[in-house]
Write a protein that holds these residues in place. Structure first.
Motif, mmCIF file in Angstrom:
data_model
loop_
_atom_site.group_PDB
_atom_site.id
_atom_site.type_symbol
_atom_site.label_atom_id
_atom_site.label_comp_id
_atom_site.label_asym_id
_atom_site.label_seq_id
_atom_site.Cartn_x
_atom_site.Cartn_y
_atom_site.Cartn_z
ATOM 1 N N ASP A 28 0.808 -1.224 0.000
ATOM 2 C CA ASP A 28 0.000 0.000 0.000
ATOM 3 C C ASP A 28 0.839 1.271 0.000
ATOM 4 O OD1 ASP A 28 -2.352 -1.525 0.106
ATOM 5 O OD2 ASP A 28 -2.262 -1.627 2.295
ATOM 6 N N LEU A 29 2.160 1.126 -0.065
ATOM 7 C CA LEU A 29 3.035 2.297 0.032
ATOM 8 C C LEU A 29 4.047 2.325 -1.114
ATOM 9 C CD1 LEU A 29 3.684 2.121 3.874
ATOM 10 C CD2 LEU A 29 2.288 3.821 2.675
ATOM 11 N N PRO A 30 3.573 2.554 -2.340
ATOM 12 C CA PRO A 30 4.524 2.626 -3.450
ATOM 13 C C PRO A 30 5.381 3.889 -3.344
ATOM 14 C CG PRO A 30 2.333 3.244 -4.201
ATOM 15 C CD PRO A 30 2.190 2.758 -2.778
ATOM 16 N N PRO A 31 6.587 3.857 -3.915
ATOM 17 C CA PRO A 31 7.423 5.059 -3.906
ATOM 18 C C PRO A 31 6.659 6.261 -4.450
ATOM 19 C CG PRO A 31 8.702 3.179 -4.623
ATOM 20 C CD PRO A 31 7.260 2.719 -4.526
ATOM 21 N N GLU A 49 5.984 15.450 7.178
ATOM 22 C CA GLU A 49 5.620 14.809 5.919
ATOM 23 C C GLU A 49 6.581 13.656 5.669
ATOM 24 O OE1 GLU A 49 4.510 17.060 2.158
ATOM 25 O OE2 GLU A 49 6.487 16.243 1.626
ATOM 26 N N TRP A 50 6.018 12.493 5.369
ATOM 27 C CA TRP A 50 6.799 11.316 5.012
ATOM 28 C C TRP A 50 6.538 11.023 3.544
ATOM 29 C CZ3 TRP A 50 3.720 11.618 9.331
ATOM 30 C CH2 TRP A 50 4.339 11.486 10.577
ATOM 31 N N ARG A 51 7.593 10.913 2.747
ATOM 32 C CA ARG A 51 7.474 10.532 1.337
ATOM 33 C C ARG A 51 8.170 9.184 1.160
ATOM 34 N NH1 ARG A 51 10.966 10.918 -2.515
ATOM 35 N NH2 ARG A 51 12.181 12.526 -1.463
ATOM 36 N N VAL A 52 7.433 8.197 0.640
ATOM 37 C CA VAL A 52 7.998 6.866 0.459
ATOM 38 C C VAL A 52 9.069 6.927 -0.628
ATOM 39 C CG1 VAL A 52 7.533 4.460 -0.166
ATOM 40 C CG2 VAL A 52 5.838 5.760 1.168
ATOM 41 N N VAL A 53 10.269 6.511 -0.254
ATOM 42 C CA VAL A 53 11.385 6.438 -1.182
ATOM 43 C C VAL A 53 11.516 5.019 -1.729
ATOM 44 C CG1 VAL A 53 13.908 6.675 -1.371
ATOM 45 C CG2 VAL A 53 12.604 8.297 0.024
ATOM 46 N N GLY A 100 7.513 -5.989 5.694
ATOM 47 C CA GLY A 100 8.093 -5.184 4.638
ATOM 48 C C GLY A 100 8.955 -4.083 5.213
ATOM 49 N N LEU A 101 9.830 -3.560 4.380
ATOM 50 C CA LEU A 101 10.681 -2.430 4.746
ATOM 51 C C LEU A 101 10.223 -1.216 3.957
ATOM 52 C CD1 LEU A 101 13.949 -4.458 4.513
ATOM 53 C CD2 LEU A 101 13.099 -3.406 6.598
ATOM 54 N N VAL A 102 10.053 -0.100 4.656
ATOM 55 C CA VAL A 102 9.648 1.140 3.997
ATOM 56 C C VAL A 102 10.629 2.223 4.401
ATOM 57 C CG1 VAL A 102 7.810 2.815 3.620
ATOM 58 C CG2 VAL A 102 7.224 0.438 4.144
ATOM 59 N N ARG A 103 11.241 2.841 3.389
ATOM 60 C CA ARG A 103 12.171 3.955 3.616
ATOM 61 C C ARG A 103 11.447 5.244 3.239
ATOM 62 N NH1 ARG A 103 17.255 3.436 4.316
ATOM 63 N NH2 ARG A 103 17.313 1.412 3.265
ATOM 64 N N PHE A 104 11.417 6.177 4.188
ATOM 65 C CA PHE A 104 10.747 7.460 3.994
ATOM 66 C C PHE A 104 11.754 8.601 4.001
ATOM 67 C CE2 PHE A 104 7.452 4.958 6.202
ATOM 68 C CZ PHE A 104 6.313 5.257 5.473
ATOM 69 N N ALA A 105 11.569 9.562 3.135
ATOM 70 C CA ALA A 105 12.200 10.873 3.282
ATOM 71 C C ALA A 105 11.260 11.669 4.186
ATOM 72 C CB ALA A 105 12.360 11.562 1.933
ATOM 73 N N VAL A 106 11.808 12.285 5.229
ATOM 74 C CA VAL A 106 10.993 12.964 6.235
ATOM 75 C C VAL A 106 11.341 14.445 6.256
ATOM 76 C CG1 VAL A 106 10.345 13.026 8.672
ATOM 77 C CG2 VAL A 106 11.033 10.870 7.630
ATOM 78 N N THR A 107 10.301 15.275 6.311
ATOM 79 C CA THR A 107 10.482 16.720 6.440
ATOM 80 C C THR A 107 9.566 17.232 7.537
ATOM 81 O OG1 THR A 107 10.898 16.876 4.061
ATOM 82 C CG2 THR A 107 10.439 18.933 5.207
#
Length: 143
Positions: A2-5, A97-101, A113-120
């Motif tokens: 459910d969390l595509p880049p 804000e979390w953006r899926v990388v 699963g592993l989810v990497r987020f760019a966070v601001t």
């Protein structure tokens, strides 16, 4: 699944209070005048008043309500990194804000699963106070 880049999740705003800073001083043991003494801060730094601890803002950013993040079954925070870009003062409202990388199935545990987020983390005037990256281990939907 459910969390595509490119997926972006945004928190509610959370105002950092002077009491939050005082409480974090007690909790962490960090009573540096940067966080406790407005006069000292004005005399010795470029800041206008005491500032929140960077780790306080990081903690608040991780816990501020976000329906999409709250719906995840987070098993573990595997890593968090932040750059502290600007001060957070008492009364500032922070939005995260979390953006899926990247998102992928775990190679060793297919139910995770592993989810990497760019966070601001941004305050009410649009100033970015922190940015960085989170890596989370999350439960996947049953097959």
């Amino acid at each position: 699944e459910d969390l595509p880049p490119g997926t972006v999740l945004t928190s509610a705003a959370r105002t950092i209070s002077a009491q939050d800073i005082a409480d974090f001083c007690e909790l962490s043991g960090d009573h540096n005048p940067l966080h406790t003494d407005d006069e000292w801060v004005r005399a010795n730094t470029p800041f206008a008043q005491r500032i929140a601890h960077g780790l306080l803002v990081l903690g608040v950013s991780s816990g501020t309500p976000c329906p999409e993040m709250d719906a995840l079954l987070i098993i573990a925070y595997l890593s968090e990194s932040r750059s502290f870009r600007a001060p957070t003062y008492p009364g500032d409202a922070i939005v995260t804000e979390w953006r899926v990388v990247e998102s992928r199935a775990s190679s060793s545990k297919p139910d995770r699963g592993l989810v990497r987020f760019a966070v601001t983390c941004t305050k009410q005037d649009g100033t970015i106070v922190q940015d960085g990256e989170d890596l989370l281990l999350v439960a996947r939907r049953p097959a």
